[in-house]
Design a protein around this motif. Structure first.
Motif, PDB file in Angstrom:
ATOM      1  N   ALA A  95       0.830  -1.205   0.000  1.00  0.00           N
ATOM      2  CA  ALA A  95       0.000   0.000   0.000  1.00  0.00           C
ATOM      3  C   ALA A  95       0.868   1.259   0.000  1.00  0.00           C
ATOM      4  CB  ALA A  95      -0.926  -0.007   1.208  1.00  0.00           C
ATOM      5  N   VAL A  96       1.944   1.246   0.793  1.00  0.00           N
ATOM      6  CA  VAL A  96       2.840   2.396   0.844  1.00  0.00           C
ATOM      7  C   VAL A  96       3.546   2.581  -0.500  1.00  0.00           C
ATOM      8  CG1 VAL A  96       4.926   3.318   1.929  1.00  0.00           C
ATOM      9  CG2 VAL A  96       3.142   2.292   3.335  1.00  0.00           C
ATOM     10  N   ALA A  97       3.994   1.485  -1.105  1.00  0.00           N
ATOM     11  CA  ALA A  97       4.653   1.571  -2.409  1.00  0.00           C
ATOM     12  C   ALA A  97       3.698   2.139  -3.457  1.00  0.00           C
ATOM     13  CB  ALA A  97       5.154   0.197  -2.839  1.00  0.00           C
ATOM     14  N   LYS A  98       2.449   1.755  -3.383  1.00  0.00           N
ATOM     15  CA  LYS A  98       1.446   2.287  -4.312  1.00  0.00           C
ATOM     16  C   LYS A  98       1.235   3.781  -4.094  1.00  0.00           C
ATOM     17  CE  LYS A  98      -1.862   1.917  -7.323  1.00  0.00           C
ATOM     18  NZ  LYS A  98      -1.548   1.934  -8.711  1.00  0.00           N
ATOM     19  N   LEU A  99       1.313   4.225  -2.837  1.00  0.00           N
ATOM     20  CA  LEU A  99       1.204   5.655  -2.557  1.00  0.00           C
ATOM     21  C   LEU A  99       2.422   6.419  -3.065  1.00  0.00           C
ATOM     22  CD1 LEU A  99      -0.256   5.637   1.065  1.00  0.00           C
ATOM     23  CD2 LEU A  99      -1.421   6.318  -1.043  1.00  0.00           C
ATOM     24  N   ILE A 100       3.605   5.805  -2.987  1.00  0.00           N
ATOM     25  CA  ILE A 100       4.829   6.442  -3.461  1.00  0.00           C
ATOM     26  C   ILE A 100       4.867   6.498  -4.982  1.00  0.00           C
ATOM     27  CG2 ILE A 100       7.354   6.209  -3.568  1.00  0.00           C
ATOM     28  CD1 ILE A 100       7.212   5.062  -0.716  1.00  0.00           C
ATOM     29  N   LEU A 101       4.420   5.431  -5.625  1.00  0.00           N
ATOM     30  CA  LEU A 101       4.390   5.354  -7.093  1.00  0.00           C
ATOM     31  C   LEU A 101       2.940   5.262  -7.572  1.00  0.00           C
ATOM     32  CD1 LEU A 101       7.235   2.767  -7.775  1.00  0.00           C
ATOM     33  CD2 LEU A 101       7.303   5.218  -8.189  1.00  0.00           C
ATOM     34  N   VAL A 148      -3.340  -7.662  -7.402  1.00  0.00           N
ATOM     35  CA  VAL A 148      -1.950  -7.712  -7.867  1.00  0.00           C
ATOM     36  C   VAL A 148      -1.073  -6.822  -6.999  1.00  0.00           C
ATOM     37  CG1 VAL A 148      -0.415  -7.168  -9.798  1.00  0.00           C
ATOM     38  CG2 VAL A 148      -2.569  -8.337 -10.220  1.00  0.00           C
ATOM     39  N   THR A 149      -1.586  -5.659  -6.596  1.00  0.00           N
ATOM     40  CA  THR A 149      -0.822  -4.772  -5.730  1.00  0.00           C
ATOM     41  C   THR A 149      -0.544  -5.431  -4.380  1.00  0.00           C
ATOM     42  OG1 THR A 149      -1.816  -2.846  -6.786  1.00  0.00           O
ATOM     43  CG2 THR A 149      -0.773  -2.492  -4.661  1.00  0.00           C
ATOM     44  N   PHE A 207      10.441  -2.376   8.170  1.00  0.00           N
ATOM     45  CA  PHE A 207       9.393  -1.820   7.328  1.00  0.00           C
ATOM     46  C   PHE A 207       9.975  -1.142   6.102  1.00  0.00           C
ATOM     47  CE2 PHE A 207       6.316   1.498   6.165  1.00  0.00           C
ATOM     48  CZ  PHE A 207       5.253   0.678   5.845  1.00  0.00           C
ATOM     49  N   VAL A 208      11.080  -0.430   6.287  1.00  0.00           N
ATOM     50  CA  VAL A 208      11.733   0.227   5.153  1.00  0.00           C
ATOM     51  C   VAL A 208      12.177  -0.806   4.126  1.00  0.00           C
ATOM     52  CG1 VAL A 208      13.773   1.547   4.467  1.00  0.00           C
ATOM     53  CG2 VAL A 208      12.395   2.303   6.407  1.00  0.00           C
ATOM     54  N   TRP A 209      12.759  -1.922   4.589  1.00  0.00           N
ATOM     55  CA  TRP A 209      13.180  -2.973   3.658  1.00  0.00           C
ATOM     56  C   TRP A 209      11.996  -3.585   2.917  1.00  0.00           C
ATOM     57  CZ3 TRP A 209      17.498  -3.226   1.458  1.00  0.00           C
ATOM     58  CH2 TRP A 209      18.658  -2.802   2.099  1.00  0.00           C
ATOM     59  N   ALA A 210      10.873  -3.742   3.596  1.00  0.00           N
ATOM     60  CA  ALA A 210       9.677  -4.269   2.936  1.00  0.00           C
ATOM     61  C   ALA A 210       9.182  -3.300   1.865  1.00  0.00           C
ATOM     62  CB  ALA A 210       8.589  -4.540   3.968  1.00  0.00           C
ATOM     63  N   VAL A 211       9.210  -2.010   2.160  1.00  0.00           N
ATOM     64  CA  VAL A 211       8.786  -1.004   1.177  1.00  0.00           C
ATOM     65  C   VAL A 211       9.752  -0.978  -0.002  1.00  0.00           C
ATOM     66  CG1 VAL A 211       8.435   1.463   0.784  1.00  0.00           C
ATOM     67  CG2 VAL A 211       7.520   0.402   2.834  1.00  0.00           C
ATOM     68  N   GLY A 221      11.597  -3.441  -1.163  1.00  0.00           N
ATOM     69  CA  GLY A 221      11.310  -4.629  -1.979  1.00  0.00           C
ATOM     70  C   GLY A 221      10.047  -4.465  -2.799  1.00  0.00           C
ATOM     71  N   SER A 222       9.017  -3.879  -2.205  1.00  0.00           N
ATOM     72  CA  SER A 222       7.761  -3.657  -2.927  1.00  0.00           C
ATOM     73  C   SER A 222       7.932  -2.650  -4.061  1.00  0.00           C
ATOM     74  CB  SER A 222       6.684  -3.163  -1.962  1.00  0.00           C
ATOM     75  OG  SER A 222       6.408  -4.142  -1.003  1.00  0.00           O
ATOM     76  N   LEU A 223       8.703  -1.600  -3.813  1.00  0.00           N
ATOM     77  CA  LEU A 223       8.953  -0.608  -4.870  1.00  0.00           C
ATOM     78  C   LEU A 223       9.706  -1.233  -6.036  1.00  0.00           C
ATOM     79  CD1 LEU A 223       9.921   2.517  -2.753  1.00  0.00           C
ATOM     80  CD2 LEU A 223       7.906   2.264  -4.212  1.00  0.00           C
ATOM     81  N   ILE A 224      10.701  -2.049  -5.736  1.00  0.00           N
ATOM     82  CA  ILE A 224      11.464  -2.725  -6.792  1.00  0.00           C
ATOM     83  C   ILE A 224      10.542  -3.577  -7.645  1.00  0.00           C
ATOM     84  CG2 ILE A 224      13.205  -4.509  -7.239  1.00  0.00           C
ATOM     85  CD1 ILE A 224      14.686  -3.423  -4.738  1.00  0.00           C
ATOM     86  N   LEU A 225       9.715  -4.377  -6.992  1.00  0.00           N
ATOM     87  CA  LEU A 225       8.811  -5.249  -7.752  1.00  0.00           C
ATOM     88  C   LEU A 225       7.749  -4.465  -8.512  1.00  0.00           C
ATOM     89  CD1 LEU A 225       8.277  -8.336  -5.457  1.00  0.00           C
ATOM     90  CD2 LEU A 225       9.592  -8.166  -7.546  1.00  0.00           C
ATOM     91  N   LEU A 226       7.253  -3.392  -7.928  1.00  0.00           N
ATOM     92  CA  LEU A 226       6.237  -2.586  -8.605  1.00  0.00           C
ATOM     93  C   LEU A 226       6.800  -1.946  -9.870  1.00  0.00           C
ATOM     94  CD1 LEU A 226       3.333  -1.578  -8.542  1.00  0.00           C
ATOM     95  CD2 LEU A 226       4.106   0.339  -7.141  1.00  0.00           C
ATOM     96  N   VAL A 227       8.012  -1.430  -9.789  1.00  0.00           N
ATOM     97  CA  VAL A 227       8.651  -0.840 -10.966  1.00  0.00           C
ATOM     98  C   VAL A 227       8.901  -1.909 -12.026  1.00  0.00           C
ATOM     99  CG1 VAL A 227      10.784   0.236 -11.795  1.00  0.00           C
ATOM    100  CG2 VAL A 227       9.659   1.117  -9.761  1.00  0.00           C
ATOM    101  N   LEU A 228       9.424  -3.063 -11.618  1.00  0.00           N
ATOM    102  CA  LEU A 228       9.665  -4.154 -12.578  1.00  0.00           C
ATOM    103  C   LEU A 228       8.363  -4.637 -13.214  1.00  0.00           C
ATOM    104  CD1 LEU A 228      12.369  -6.262 -10.711  1.00  0.00           C
ATOM    105  CD2 LEU A 228      12.682  -4.817 -12.726  1.00  0.00           C
ATOM    106  N   TYR A 229       7.314  -4.744 -12.420  1.00  0.00           N
ATOM    107  CA  TYR A 229       6.014  -5.179 -12.934  1.00  0.00           C
ATOM    108  C   TYR A 229       5.494  -4.200 -13.987  1.00  0.00           C
ATOM    109  CZ  TYR A 229       1.085  -6.437 -13.032  1.00  0.00           C
ATOM    110  OH  TYR A 229      -0.166  -6.787 -13.442  1.00  0.00           O
ATOM    111  N   ARG A 230       5.617  -2.911 -13.691  1.00  0.00           N
ATOM    112  CA  ARG A 230       5.159  -1.909 -14.655  1.00  0.00           C
ATOM    113  C   ARG A 230       5.975  -1.950 -15.936  1.00  0.00           C
ATOM    114  NH1 ARG A 230       3.981   3.473 -10.981  1.00  0.00           N
ATOM    115  NH2 ARG A 230       2.118   2.665  -9.956  1.00  0.00           N
ATOM    116  N   LEU A 231       7.281  -2.140 -15.821  1.00  0.00           N
ATOM    117  CA  LEU A 231       8.132  -2.204 -17.012  1.00  0.00           C
ATOM    118  C   LEU A 231       7.791  -3.420 -17.873  1.00  0.00           C
ATOM    119  CD1 LEU A 231      11.597  -1.185 -15.569  1.00  0.00           C
ATOM    120  CD2 LEU A 231      10.162   0.138 -17.129  1.00  0.00           C
TER     121      LEU A 231
END
Length: 87
Positions: free
Chosen positions: A15-21, A31-32, A64-68, A70-80
């Motif tokens: 959820a935080v990664a989705k808010l950031i991106l 999927v999120t 929590f920072v590490w979890a975010v 990891g989520s940001l990395i996967l979200l960016v890769l998924y979008r690409l």
């Protein structure tokens, strides 16, 4: 920290990664959530293997920072990957 903790962190981190991106992601909320869970596991693995577990000892800010991350990395890769396959 156990795998269940990383899954819980992953739900929140997704959820935080989705808010950031922000933006329209294919797959919707399910999927999120899955990206968040796997991202939390990825963040835990990165921290444990690369930094020898530094700062990952339970429910704390570093975990929590590490979890975010990891989520940001996967979200960016998924979008690409998804964007290229549709083009």
């Amino acid at each position: 920290m156990g795998i269940l903790s990383w899954i819980l962190f992953g739900l929140i981190a997704g959820a935080v990664a989705k808010l950031i991106l922000p933006g329209k992601d294919p797959g919707g909320i399910i999927v999120t959530i899955l990206i968040g869970i796997v991202g939390g596991l990825l963040g835990g693995w990165i921290s444990t293997s690369v930094f020898d577990g530094a700062g990952v000892s339970g429910f704390n800010l570093a975990s929590f920072v590490w979890a975010v991350v990891g989520s940001l990395i996967l979200l960016v890769l998924y979008r690409l990957v998804f964007h290229r396959s549709r083009s």
